[in-house]
Design an enzyme around this catalytic site. Structure first.
Site, PDB file in Angstrom:
ATOM      1  N   LYS A 125      66.307   1.009  -7.838  1.00 48.16           N
ATOM      2  CA  LYS A 125      66.576   2.428  -8.060  1.00 48.16           C
ATOM      3  C   LYS A 125      67.081   3.101  -6.797  1.00 48.16           C
ATOM      4  CE  LYS A 125      64.409   5.290 -10.761  1.00 48.16           C
ATOM      5  NZ  LYS A 125      63.311   6.081 -11.337  1.00 48.16           N
TER       6      LYS A 125
ATOM      7  N   ASP B 264      60.624  -0.437  -6.931  1.00 46.93           N
ATOM      8  CA  ASP B 264      61.755   0.444  -6.632  1.00 46.93           C
ATOM      9  C   ASP B 264      62.374   0.094  -5.290  1.00 46.93           C
ATOM     10  OD1 ASP B 264      61.658   2.003  -8.841  1.00 46.93           O
ATOM     11  OD2 ASP B 264      60.541   3.647  -7.911  1.00 46.93           O
TER      12      ASP B 264
ATOM     13  N   ILE C 240      55.351  12.343  -7.704  1.00 42.55           N
ATOM     14  CA  ILE C 240      56.188  13.324  -7.015  1.00 42.55           C
ATOM     15  C   ILE C 240      57.623  12.823  -7.052  1.00 42.55           C
ATOM     16  CG2 ILE C 240      56.676  14.491  -4.828  1.00 42.55           C
ATOM     17  CD1 ILE C 240      53.733  14.449  -4.219  1.00 42.55           C
TER      18      ILE C 240
ATOM     19  N   MET D  73      65.791  14.348  -1.631  1.00 43.21           N
ATOM     20  CA  MET D  73      67.042  14.067  -2.371  1.00 43.21           C
ATOM     21  C   MET D  73      68.084  15.164  -2.131  1.00 43.21           C
ATOM     22  SD  MET D  73      65.478  12.680  -5.977  1.00 43.21           S
ATOM     23  CE  MET D  73      64.196  13.897  -6.132  1.00 43.21           C
TER      24      MET D  73
ATOM     25  N   GLY E 266      57.945   4.224  -4.523  1.00 43.20           N
ATOM     26  CA  GLY E 266      57.957   4.825  -3.190  1.00 43.20           C
ATOM     27  C   GLY E 266      57.133   6.101  -3.180  1.00 43.20           C
ATOM     28  N   GLY E 267      56.494   6.392  -2.045  1.00 41.42           N
ATOM     29  CA  GLY E 267      55.747   7.643  -1.908  1.00 41.42           C
ATOM     30  C   GLY E 267      54.624   7.743  -2.908  1.00 41.42           C
ATOM     31  N   ASP E 268      54.545   8.870  -3.588  1.00 45.05           N
ATOM     32  CA  ASP E 268      53.541   9.097  -4.626  1.00 45.05           C
ATOM     33  C   ASP E 268      54.213   8.958  -5.994  1.00 45.05           C
ATOM     34  OD1 ASP E 268      50.705  10.439  -5.230  1.00 45.05           O
ATOM     35  OD2 ASP E 268      52.201  11.246  -6.612  1.00 45.05           O
TER      36      ASP E 268
ATOM     37  N   PRO F 235       0.835  -1.213   0.000  1.00 42.08           N
ATOM     38  CA  PRO F 235       0.000   0.000   0.000  1.00 42.08           C
ATOM     39  C   PRO F 235       0.864   1.255   0.000  1.00 42.08           C
ATOM     40  CG  PRO F 235      -0.720  -1.543   1.710  1.00 42.08           C
ATOM     41  CD  PRO F 235       0.558  -2.082   1.155  1.00 42.08           C
TER      42      PRO F 235
ATOM     43  N   PRO G 256      55.585   5.823   2.131  1.00 45.09           N
ATOM     44  CA  PRO G 256      56.967   6.105   2.520  1.00 45.09           C
ATOM     45  C   PRO G 256      57.797   4.878   2.900  1.00 45.09           C
ATOM     46  CG  PRO G 256      55.475   6.683   4.293  1.00 45.09           C
ATOM     47  CD  PRO G 256      54.612   6.321   3.117  1.00 45.09           C
TER      48      PRO G 256
HETATM   49  N1  SAH Z   1      57.993   9.573  -5.038  1.00 41.20           N
HETATM   50  C1  SAH Z   1      58.692   9.635  -3.781  1.00 41.20           C
HETATM   51  C2  SAH Z   1      59.986  10.412  -3.858  1.00 41.20           C
HETATM   52  C3  SAH Z   1      61.038   9.773  -4.716  1.00 41.20           C
HETATM   53  S1  SAH Z   1      62.554  10.661  -4.705  1.00 41.20           S
HETATM   54  C4  SAH Z   1      57.751  10.211  -2.723  1.00 41.20           C
HETATM   55  O1  SAH Z   1      56.697  10.753  -3.060  1.00 41.20           O
HETATM   56  O2  SAH Z   1      58.078  10.094  -1.530  1.00 41.20           O
HETATM   57  C5  SAH Z   1      63.456   9.839  -3.463  1.00 41.20           C
HETATM   58  C6  SAH Z   1      63.569  10.695  -2.238  1.00 41.20           C
HETATM   59  O3  SAH Z   1      62.422  10.583  -1.455  1.00 41.20           O
HETATM   60  C7  SAH Z   1      64.692  10.308  -1.297  1.00 41.20           C
HETATM   61  O4  SAH Z   1      65.922  10.829  -1.696  1.00 41.20           O
HETATM   62  C8  SAH Z   1      64.218  10.947  -0.017  1.00 41.20           C
HETATM   63  O5  SAH Z   1      64.466  12.332  -0.029  1.00 41.20           O
HETATM   64  C9  SAH Z   1      62.737  10.747  -0.098  1.00 41.20           C
HETATM   65  N2  SAH Z   1      62.265   9.548   0.622  1.00 41.20           N
HETATM   66  C10 SAH Z   1      61.593   8.514   0.130  1.00 41.20           C
HETATM   67  N3  SAH Z   1      61.250   7.652   1.100  1.00 41.20           N
HETATM   68  C11 SAH Z   1      61.721   8.171   2.245  1.00 41.20           C
HETATM   69  C12 SAH Z   1      61.670   7.769   3.610  1.00 41.20           C
HETATM   70  N4  SAH Z   1      61.061   6.656   4.006  1.00 41.20           N
HETATM   71  N5  SAH Z   1      62.239   8.573   4.527  1.00 41.20           N
HETATM   72  C13 SAH Z   1      62.830   9.723   4.176  1.00 41.20           C
HETATM   73  N6  SAH Z   1      62.916  10.143   2.904  1.00 41.20           N
HETATM   74  C14 SAH Z   1      62.359   9.379   1.958  1.00 41.20           C
END
Ligand code: SAH
Length: 411
Positions: free
Chosen positions: A212, A190, A248, A328, A243-245, A43, A167
């Protein structure tokens, strides 16, 4: 009931739902998604059901409503009505799900999880909460890449995912990144990527180590691009774990362009950059109310002011009042600090070096800008490290222990 689990193909098939409230709403959506020809008898029905544009018979249940249905779902708030619906369905040999008393129906709806072509359905006997809890646990385990979900057939068209691994701490990759790694045929990794998660991969996953580092390139960027494209064109699911982004200072853009040029489907999964993670892991907020309202991330891998390749505006950087984050930069920290001071940044500006951030052997060294390179060298703290320059370095760090090395406070 022991039961016999089935997966129903409901595409184009009539399903009768008796009831129009909250429970019916929860059932109608997935039925519509499964392609069923849903008829709702009630309903009154919820706005959500109306929005699904299914056929609604705005009245009470009538025996003839079951005609032509392959499945009946009884989910009114009246047990008597639900019982009557189940009885009519049984007489017509149509399976019936009862929402109020599952055991009195002839079919049950399991707790379901569907992802990437997989269907997981869990039945908890007479305990639906138990089924839901297990389904949720499986969902989390899938997200974490803890379950073997890699398709056994190779993909028709291969693809490349540029995955930011964060990281270094394996907990700091995204859920999507982890899932893609778990489903990969090939992982190209990497040095600074979270390698810990690779231990969980089955033996037949090909792991290509680019090794690398700033000083030792096992593979050139051209070779990396070529292997990504070659494996993808061979129908492989390729994860480029970085590593990381990826975008970047990761040369992810070049890998992206190489894939596009070769007609290989490519996606990017963002990662937590060390530029953000390292300061956070050392207790340094990149912005802080009243202290810094902006931050700038810079690569320090070229000598300040030397050579045509140096696109960094050092005088401009020295002039900004916000936080400076250098990646770096360890090989040239002395020259970089000197350049910043020469162009106007105060020698006493607090600075920190965070090495191997988020990993068990993380190290942090703090000192004023004019002494940071020496303090790091004395502490034996080199690459890979993130350097932070600015008053934010001190805001959460109330004891003044300049130049002292800190043990890991992470995790
Ligand atoms: N794409 C990565 C950076 C690559 S260049 C990012 O976004 O983190 C590599 C540099 O990243 C290194 O020389 C250092 O300066 C930094 N890095 C990456 N991993 C790290 C960590 N665990 N601790 C400190 N520095 C880091």
């Amino acid at each position: 009931m022991t039961g016999f689990p089935l997966l129903l193909d409901l595409a184009g098939r009539r399903v009768l739902v008796v009831g129009g409230g909250a429970v019916a709403t929860r059932r109608v959506g997935p039925l519509v998604e499964a392609g069923a020809d849903v008829v709702v008898v009630s309903p009154s029905v919820t706005d959500e059901i109306l929005a699904l544009r299914v056929q609604v018979r705005p009245r009470g249940f009538e025996t003839s409503d079951v005609d032509g249905a392959w499945l009946v779902v009884a989910c009114t708030d009246s047990p008597d009505t639900n019982a009557a619906v189940a009885e009519v369905a049984a007489a017509a040999r149509i399976f019936c799900v009862r929402a109020d008393q599952a055991a009195s129906g002839s079919a049950r709806v399991p707790a379901v999880l569907q992802r990437d072509g997989l269907t997981v359905s869990v039945n908890g006997g007479d305990d639906p909460r138990r089924a839901t809890a297990l389904r949720n646990a499986i969902s989390v385990a899938l997200d974490l890449g803890e379950l073997p979900v890699r398709p056994s057939r190779s993909a028709v068209v291969g693809e490349v995912a540029l995955v930011g691994g964060g990281p270094g701490d394996p907990d700091l990759i995204t859920v999507r990144g982890r899932r893609l790694v778990a489903a990969a045929d090939v992982v190209v990794v990497d040095r600074l990527a979270p390698r810990g998660i690779l231990d969980e991969l089955p033996d037949d996953v090909e792991v290509i180590d680019c090794g690398k580092s700033a000083h030792r390139h096992n593979m050139t960027q051209g070779e990396i691009n070529a292997v990504l494209v070659e494996r993808a064109l061979a129908g492989k699911r390729v994860v480029r774990l970085k590593g990381g982004d990826p975008f970047i200072f990761g040369r992810g853009g070049e890998e992206w362009l190489a894939c596009v040029a070769a007609g290989v489907p490519v996606t990017v999964v963002p990662g937590i950059s060390s530029a953000l993670a390292a300061p956070a892991a050392a207790g340094i907020p990149l912005t802080h109310r009243g202290v810094a309202a902006d931050f700038t991330v810079v690569s320090g891998h070229l000598d300040p002011g030397r050579g045509p390749d140096d696109v960094v505006n050092w005088p401009g950087l020295a002039a900004i009042t916000g936080t400076l984050v250098l990646l770096m930069a360890m090989d040239r920290l002395e020259q970089i600090a000197a350049a910043l001071i020469e162009h106007g940044r105060a020698p006493q500006t607090p600075a920190a070096v965070v090495r191997r951030a988020t990993l068990p052997d993380q190290q942090v060294v703090r000192a004023p800008l004019d002494r940071i390179a020496k303090a790091a060298a004395e502490a034996g703290v080199g690459s890979p490290a993130v350097v932070v320059v600015g008053d934010v370095v001190g805001v959460l760090h109330l004891d003044s222990n300049d130049g002292l090395q800190e043990s890991n406070t992470w995790g």
